[in-house]
Design an enzyme around this catalytic site. Structure first.
Site, mmCIF file in Angstrom:
data_model
loop_
_atom_site.group_PDB
_atom_site.id
_atom_site.type_symbol
_atom_site.label_atom_id
_atom_site.label_comp_id
_atom_site.label_asym_id
_atom_site.label_seq_id
_atom_site.Cartn_x
_atom_site.Cartn_y
_atom_site.Cartn_z
ATOM 1 N N LYS A 1 0.861 -1.181 0.000
ATOM 2 C CA LYS A 1 0.000 0.000 0.000
ATOM 3 C C LYS A 1 0.895 1.226 0.000
ATOM 4 O O LYS A 1 1.585 1.524 0.958
ATOM 5 C CB LYS A 1 -0.910 0.033 1.236
ATOM 6 C CG LYS A 1 -2.134 0.870 0.976
ATOM 7 C CD LYS A 1 -2.569 1.731 2.130
ATOM 8 C CE LYS A 1 -1.637 2.801 2.566
ATOM 9 N NZ LYS A 1 -1.595 4.025 1.770
ATOM 10 N N GLU B 1 10.816 1.477 9.985
ATOM 11 C CA GLU B 1 11.753 2.584 9.750
ATOM 12 C C GLU B 1 10.962 3.853 10.036
ATOM 13 O O GLU B 1 10.149 4.288 9.227
ATOM 14 C CB GLU B 1 12.249 2.497 8.302
ATOM 15 C CG GLU B 1 13.554 3.201 8.083
ATOM 16 C CD GLU B 1 13.349 4.533 7.401
ATOM 17 O OE1 GLU B 1 13.141 5.522 8.151
ATOM 18 O OE2 GLU B 1 13.393 4.572 6.181
ATOM 19 N N CYS C 1 13.651 11.296 6.376
ATOM 20 C CA CYS C 1 13.685 10.966 7.797
ATOM 21 C C CYS C 1 15.109 11.028 8.357
ATOM 22 O O CYS C 1 15.275 10.996 9.564
ATOM 23 C CB CYS C 1 13.032 9.617 8.048
ATOM 24 S SG CYS C 1 13.749 8.369 7.036
ATOM 25 N N GLU D 1 10.382 16.256 14.578
ATOM 26 C CA GLU D 1 10.893 16.291 13.208
ATOM 27 C C GLU D 1 10.123 17.371 12.423
ATOM 28 O O GLU D 1 8.903 17.310 12.318
ATOM 29 C CB GLU D 1 10.585 14.914 12.610
ATOM 30 C CG GLU D 1 11.545 14.435 11.604
ATOM 31 C CD GLU D 1 11.212 13.006 11.175
ATOM 32 O OE1 GLU D 1 10.153 12.450 11.549
ATOM 33 O OE2 GLU D 1 12.028 12.449 10.436
HETATM 34 C C1 SIN Z 1 13.526 8.211 4.159
HETATM 35 O O1 SIN Z 1 13.450 9.415 4.298
HETATM 36 O O2 SIN Z 1 12.667 7.459 4.655
HETATM 37 C C2 SIN Z 1 14.630 7.556 3.393
HETATM 38 C C3 SIN Z 1 15.762 8.440 3.110
HETATM 39 C C4 SIN Z 1 16.878 7.759 2.355
HETATM 40 O O3 SIN Z 1 16.739 6.661 1.815
HETATM 41 O O4 SIN Z 1 17.960 8.348 2.335
#
Ligand code: SIN
Length: 493
Positions: A183, A261, A295, A396
């Protein structure tokens, strides 16, 4: 509705894939997809529901026995063809990513290459999912550790890297012999459908990849079906910590394997002894990639007192020169943010910091008016005199805001860097070799960049500690997350 012209218009199927069939949602409902650069709708996809989710698991479970029995070399060849097709369609896919996600076209094209690198790498790795033969402690026995695919895997992917995140999950799943239900994020479903279309063309058999698109309102009903179904043996999720915890709680009844993650709050530390040119280049690359919507984006920039003023002045000048605009303008370096919620959060963090005493070196506001066709643009911003109490240091921001905090000692900055529930990425710049080892060891983080701002690579393990999640993507560890180990003890030999 505006349109998007591609060389291969069939990369926009306008349907989702269940088994061998590209179909509408079970009840025919549709989800509109809009361009963050203009706010205008330009495509639609099915708005899937629980019936679609169940059908997807049925298809994936039916396809699993044959796919796991397919020789690894054959699975590898299919992944190699998928990689080649991704690269052959880099321009179309790059444009698609930029259109639905907003990133500049150069970054869209770059993301396609990044996604393909995972497909290629895991294809090669499929043939090396070796087990062990263990020296037996007694005579007459042979002890083996076999690696087996976990089964049906559900992948739930974010909007910030609509191609790379799906590739980084599906490629190892297929390499391991798992089948998949996925998804994609509601803001960016088109790229993932195009990727799956090309996977089918590469020879992935029916039912091995099933994709259900769904709106924000309907996502819970899709995911709940997968959480409850004991045939789904693993969930791989990239997204917020709040959702990750929900998945962990609700997959407990069927004890699924999880790769999570989740959110980060990355510190970026510049010591007095750093190479300042390298540190500025590093923070520009890490902070402003995808407009700060990653992230692993530095969220707290700590600079030691002797170099603080010089660093802030130089960073301010570099950031002020960034060109903001839509992906359709080749000069754009920072695109629109994904949606109004994202802009509101960024602006809230900036307002809070200013109210508590931060100084705006550059930026600090929304960009509106002529040249900005939607309300999704934010000026690349540098804030000085930031403290750890401010919202931008605690949460964040996920936007083009660089908050800079002054520090005095190594001990103090390590405590500050580790003083959050998160631990995904951390960066530091220093030329002192002893300090490099000390700080690397002290940082509570799944990923550490030492004098380097660009960290991710297909051969490297990507993932966090603490409330940034668990499990790894990329590398041999990323393949292992889709395998379990079966111990076989043969006696009477
Ligand atoms: C992400 O922001 O989830 C992944 C970033 C990356 O692969 O560098």
């Amino acid at each position: 509705m505006t349109t998007l012209e591609l060389h291969r218009q069939d990369l926009l199927p306008g349907a989702h894939l269940i088994g061998a069939e590209w179909r509408a949602a079970a009840d025919g409902r549709e989800l509109a997809v809009s361009d963050p650069a203009t706010g205008k709708v330009f495509a639609s996809v099915p708005d899937g529901n629980a019936a679609d989710a169940r059908a997807a698991v049925d298809a994936a479970a039916a396809a699993f026995p044959a796919w796991r029995a397919t020789p690894a070399k054959q699975r590898a060849a299919i992944l190699k063809r998928w990689n080649d097709l991704l690269l052959a369609h880099q321009e179309d896919l790059g444009r698609l990513i930029s259109r639905e996600q907003g990133k500049p076209l150069a970054e869209g094209r770059g993301e396609v290459a990044y996604a393909a690198s995972y497909v290629e790498w895991f294809g090669e790795e499929a043939t090396r999912a070796n087990g062990d033969i263990i020296p037996a402690p007694v005579t007459g026995r042979r002890m083996l550790a076999l690696k087996e695919p976990v089964g049906v895997v559900a992948t739930i992917t974010p909007w910030n890297f609509p191609a790379a995140m799906i590739a980084r999950k599906i490629a190892p799943a297929l390499a391991a012999g798992c089948t998949v239900v996925c998804k994609p994020a509601e803001d960016t479903p088109l790229t993932s459908l195009a990727l799956v279309r090309l996977a089918q063309e590469a020879g992935v058999p029916a039912g091995v990849i099933n994709i259900v698109t769904a709106s924000r309102e309907r996502t819970p009903e899709v995911v709940d079906v997968w959480l409850a179904d004991s045939r789904v043996r693993k969930i791989s999720f990239t997204g917020s910590t709040a959702v990750g915890k929900h998945l962990a709680r609700h997959s407990a009844d069927t004890l699924k394997k999880l790769s999570l993650e989740l959110g980060g709050n990355a510190p970026f530390i510049v010591f007095d002894d750093a190479d300042l040119d390298a540190a500025i280049d590093g923070v520009m690359a890490a902070k402003f990639r995808n407009g700060g919507q990653t992230c692993v984006s530095p969220n707290r920039i700590y600079v030691q007192e002797k170099v603080y003023d010089a660093f802030v002045a130089r960073l301010g000048a570099r950031v002020a020169a960034l060109k903001v605009g839509p992906a359709s303008d080749p000069a754009s370096q920072i695109g629109p943010m994904i949606n109004a919620r994202a802009i509101a959060k960024i602006d809230q963090h900036v307002r809070d910091a200013i109210a508590r005493g931060a100084h705006v070196i550059t930026g600090g506001q929304r960009l509106q008016g002529p040249g900005y066709a939607s309300d999704n643009y934010y000026a690349p911003t540098v804030l000085a005199n930031v403290t750890d109490a401010m919202q931008c240091s605690c949460e964040e921001t996920f936007g083009p805001v660089a908050p800079v905090t002054r520090f005095t000692s190594e001990e103090e900055v390590i405590a500050a860097a580790n003083g959050t529930p998160f631990g995904l990425a951390a960066y530091f710049y220093s030329t002192d070799v002893r300090r490099i080892h000390r700080v690397t060891d002290a940082l509570e983080s799944g990923i550490v960049g030492v004098n380097e701002g660009a960290l991710a690579a297909e051969a490297a393990p990507f993932g966090g500690v603490k409330e940034s999640g668990y499990g790894r993507e990329g590398s041999v560890h990323g393949l292992d997350d889709y395998l379990h180990t079966k111990y076989v003890c043969q006696g009477q030999l």
